[in-house]
Design a protein around this motif. Structure first.
Motif, short mmCIF file in Angstrom:
data_model
loop_
_atom_site.label_atom_id
_atom_site.label_comp_id
_atom_site.label_asym_id
_atom_site.label_seq_id
_atom_site.Cartn_x
_atom_site.Cartn_y
_atom_site.Cartn_z
N THR A 88 -84.14 10.45 -54.37
CA THR A 88 -83.13 9.53 -54.91
C THR A 88 -81.84 10.31 -55.11
OG1 THR A 88 -84.79 8.17 -56.03
CG2 THR A 88 -82.51 8.06 -56.86
N LEU A 89 -80.73 9.74 -54.64
CA LEU A 89 -79.42 10.37 -54.73
C LEU A 89 -78.55 9.52 -55.64
CD1 LEU A 89 -77.75 12.73 -53.59
CD2 LEU A 89 -77.17 11.30 -51.63
N THR A 90 -78.10 10.10 -56.75
CA THR A 90 -77.32 9.35 -57.74
C THR A 90 -76.18 10.21 -58.27
OG1 THR A 90 -77.52 7.95 -59.70
CG2 THR A 90 -78.79 10.00 -59.71
N GLY A 91 -75.40 9.64 -59.21
CA GLY A 91 -74.26 10.37 -59.76
C GLY A 91 -73.73 9.70 -61.01
N THR A 92 -72.48 10.00 -61.36
CA THR A 92 -71.87 9.45 -62.55
C THR A 92 -71.65 7.94 -62.42
OG1 THR A 92 -69.64 9.81 -61.69
CG2 THR A 92 -70.62 11.61 -62.98
N GLU A 93 -71.27 7.33 -63.52
CA GLU A 93 -70.97 5.89 -63.50
C GLU A 93 -69.88 5.58 -62.48
OE1 GLU A 93 -69.44 2.34 -66.52
OE2 GLU A 93 -69.97 4.31 -67.33
N ALA A 112 -82.38 5.74 -39.64
CA ALA A 112 -82.58 6.37 -40.94
C ALA A 112 -83.15 5.37 -41.94
CB ALA A 112 -81.27 6.94 -41.47
N ASP A 113 -83.91 5.90 -42.90
CA ASP A 113 -84.53 5.10 -43.95
C ASP A 113 -83.72 5.30 -45.23
OD1 ASP A 113 -86.09 3.82 -45.81
OD2 ASP A 113 -87.97 4.80 -45.23
N VAL A 114 -82.71 4.44 -45.42
CA VAL A 114 -81.81 4.52 -46.58
C VAL A 114 -81.85 3.18 -47.31
CG1 VAL A 114 -79.45 4.95 -47.37
CG2 VAL A 114 -80.29 6.10 -45.31
N GLU A 115 -82.23 3.22 -48.60
CA GLU A 115 -82.31 2.00 -49.41
C GLU A 115 -81.30 2.07 -50.56
OE1 GLU A 115 -86.40 0.78 -50.60
OE2 GLU A 115 -86.94 2.73 -49.74
N TYR A 116 -80.73 0.91 -50.89
CA TYR A 116 -79.89 0.79 -52.08
C TYR A 116 -80.79 0.46 -53.26
CZ TYR A 116 -76.31 0.24 -48.46
OH TYR A 116 -75.52 0.41 -47.36
N ILE A 117 -80.76 1.26 -54.28
CA ILE A 117 -81.60 1.00 -55.45
C ILE A 117 -80.98 -0.08 -56.34
CG2 ILE A 117 -82.49 2.02 -57.59
CD1 ILE A 117 -82.78 4.65 -56.05
N GLY A 118 -79.64 -0.10 -56.39
CA GLY A 118 -78.94 -1.07 -57.22
C GLY A 118 -78.11 -2.01 -56.36
N PRO A 123 -74.21 3.68 -54.27
CA PRO A 123 -75.29 4.48 -54.85
C PRO A 123 -75.80 3.78 -56.12
CG PRO A 123 -73.31 5.80 -54.43
CD PRO A 123 -72.90 4.37 -54.29
N PRO A 124 -76.99 4.16 -56.60
CA PRO A 124 -77.87 5.22 -56.08
C PRO A 124 -78.63 4.79 -54.83
CG PRO A 124 -78.84 4.19 -58.02
CD PRO A 124 -77.47 3.59 -57.88
N LEU A 125 -79.08 5.82 -54.07
CA LEU A 125 -79.79 5.59 -52.82
C LEU A 125 -81.18 6.22 -52.89
CD1 LEU A 125 -76.97 6.71 -50.35
CD2 LEU A 125 -77.46 4.36 -51.08
N ARG A 126 -82.12 5.59 -52.21
CA ARG A 126 -83.43 6.20 -52.00
C ARG A 126 -83.53 6.50 -50.51
NH1 ARG A 126 -86.40 2.53 -53.90
NH2 ARG A 126 -86.65 3.37 -56.01
N ILE A 127 -83.70 7.76 -50.17
CA ILE A 127 -83.66 8.19 -48.77
C ILE A 127 -84.97 8.88 -48.41
CG2 ILE A 127 -82.42 9.59 -47.08
CD1 ILE A 127 -79.97 9.45 -49.00
N THR A 128 -85.59 8.42 -47.32
CA THR A 128 -86.79 9.06 -46.79
C THR A 128 -86.43 9.68 -45.45
OG1 THR A 128 -88.23 7.47 -47.91
CG2 THR A 128 -89.18 8.73 -46.09
N GLY A 129 -86.48 10.98 -45.40
CA GLY A 129 -86.03 11.68 -44.20
C GLY A 129 -87.09 11.79 -43.12
#
Length: 412
Positions: A88-93, A112-118, A123-129
């Motif tokens: 999961t790739l996330t950051g500040t508000e 690529a397997d890239v999902e939006y969590i919100g 972001p945030p993203l859930r990425i399966t490489g």
């Protein structure tokens, strides 16, 4: 809230060691990781953005919080797409308000397997490489060059290489070329095949034993600003070169119009106040958007009306820099005008300044960095939340003190 008050010296004679280029550092770190991590990177930056990248690439935790580092968000989105594992790739508000959809969708077209969590597109993203077999995609040419660079850098890791088509007008050419130059330094076979198409061959990176990172031209711009505003100044900046791949090296040419000459000697740039500034400045910052705040403040305090175009990307930076510049310059008595979301201009119109102005920094390092030299004409200048400079130039306040500026802390 922390506040500092900056006071200027009567003149500046200084030899300043700038931070290394975070644009180069972050690209070199990703490329080196893709090449197996065998290269020793010399003069690595100690700024927040680079430390975040080092930690993410070395630890690769399940959740990677990159804070406010937009470069890390974009580069890691692509990098994680070709490296096994789910993260999961996330950051500040604020980071969660900055769009990533164009890059994510381009990666999806490549498999690529890239999902939006919100929220969709952010972001945030859930990425399966995993290994990507489709190496053909396209992007609008007027998007952030970091999207383009992110895709280019993973090109050698793709089974069939990468064929990237850019549609429409292409902006930030220097940053794309910087990425290509770094990739080639690590053995990649990549380049422009036409005016709107880039190709990366499926040829693995070949890591050199070491790579030396030059100083940051964006950071240098604030010392050019000091030189332009100071009655008398001579400033030496090591590891700055006339022929630099950094787009912001254009600062030397632009500041020549504002009365600052640059001499290059023994691997350093020497800045000196001389000459007469132009009476008006017009420039398209499409290739150097990070210099905009520097030139807005400099020109206004030199009394030089300006019209700066190509600033559309400022709205999606650490803050809406267009709005922030208008607000903070009005506090100091300058009325700026925004046009079409991409032009910022000043025709000389003044207003009554705040009786006790204090600059807000909006969690944006470049607001603090660019406004600090305004203490020279003002005599002193309070700045709120000065710690934001750690994002790109952690020792800025120490360097100002070394150059003779006074800095004292106050209760906000």
């Amino acid at each position: 809230m922390k506040r500092i008050v900056i006071t200027p010296p009567s003149k500046v004679r200084a030899d300043i060691t700038l931070p290394s280029s975070k644009s180069i550092c972050n690209r070199a770190l990703v490329i080196n990781a893709l090449a197996g991590g065998k290269t020793r990177i010399e003069n690595l930056s100690d700024c927040d953005d680079t430390r975040v990248m080092v930690r993410a690439l070395s630890e690769m935790p399940d959740t990677i919080d990159i804070g406010a580092a937009g470069t890390a968000m974009r580069f890691l989105t692509a990098y994680l797409s070709v490296n096994e594992g789910t993260r999961t790739l996330t950051g500040t508000e604020r980071m969660l308000q900055r769009p990533i959809g164009i890059l994510a969708e381009a990666l999806r077209t490549m498999g690529a397997d890239v999902e939006y969590i919100g929220r969709e597109g952010y972001p945030p993203l859930r990425i399966t490489g995993h290994t990507l077999t489709n190496g053909e995609t396209s992007l609008p040419g007027n998007v952030s060059s970091q999207y383009i660079s992110a895709l280019l850098m993973i090109g050698p890791a793709l089974k069939n290489g990468l064929k990237l088509t850019l549609t429409g007008d292409i902006v930030s050419h220097p940053y794309i070329d910087l990425t290509l130059q770094l990739m080639r330094a690590f053995g990649a076979k990549a380049g422009w095949t036409s005016e709107n198409q880039l190709t990366v061959e499926p040829h693995p990176y070949e890591a050199p034993s070491s790579y030396d990172v030059e100083s940051d031209w964006s950071a240098a711009s604030y010392w050019y600003e000091i030189c332009a505003l100071m009655p008398e100044a001579e400033i030496e900046l090591p590891r700055l070169y006339r022929k630099s791949p950094q787009g912001d090296s254009k600062a030397a040419h632009l500041f020549a119009s504002l009365g600052v000459e640059t001499r290059y000697e023994a691997g350093r740039a020497i800045l000196r106040k001389c000459g007469t500034p132009v009476s008006r400045m017009e420039y398209d910052f499409i290739d150097q958007p990070d210099l905009a705040q520097t030139f807005v403040v400099t020109c206004a305090f030199l009394g030089i009306p300006f019209r700066f175009d190509g600033l559309q990307s400022l709205k999606i930076k650490e803050t809406d820099r267009m709005a922030a510049l208008i607000t903070e310059m009005r506090k100091l008595g300058y009325v700026l005008t925004e046009t079409d979301g991409r032009i910022l201009s000043w025709d000389g119109t003044r207003c009554a300044p705040d009786p006790h102005p204090c600059i807000d920094t909006y969690e944006d390092h470049r607001m603090a960095l660019a406004f600090a030299p305004a203490c020279i004409p003002l005599g002193e200048l309070p700045v709120n939340n000065p710690h934001v400079v750690s994002k790109s130039y952690p020792h800025y306040w120490d360097d100002l003190c070394q150059a003779g500026f006074g800095i004292r802390e106050e209760e906000a």
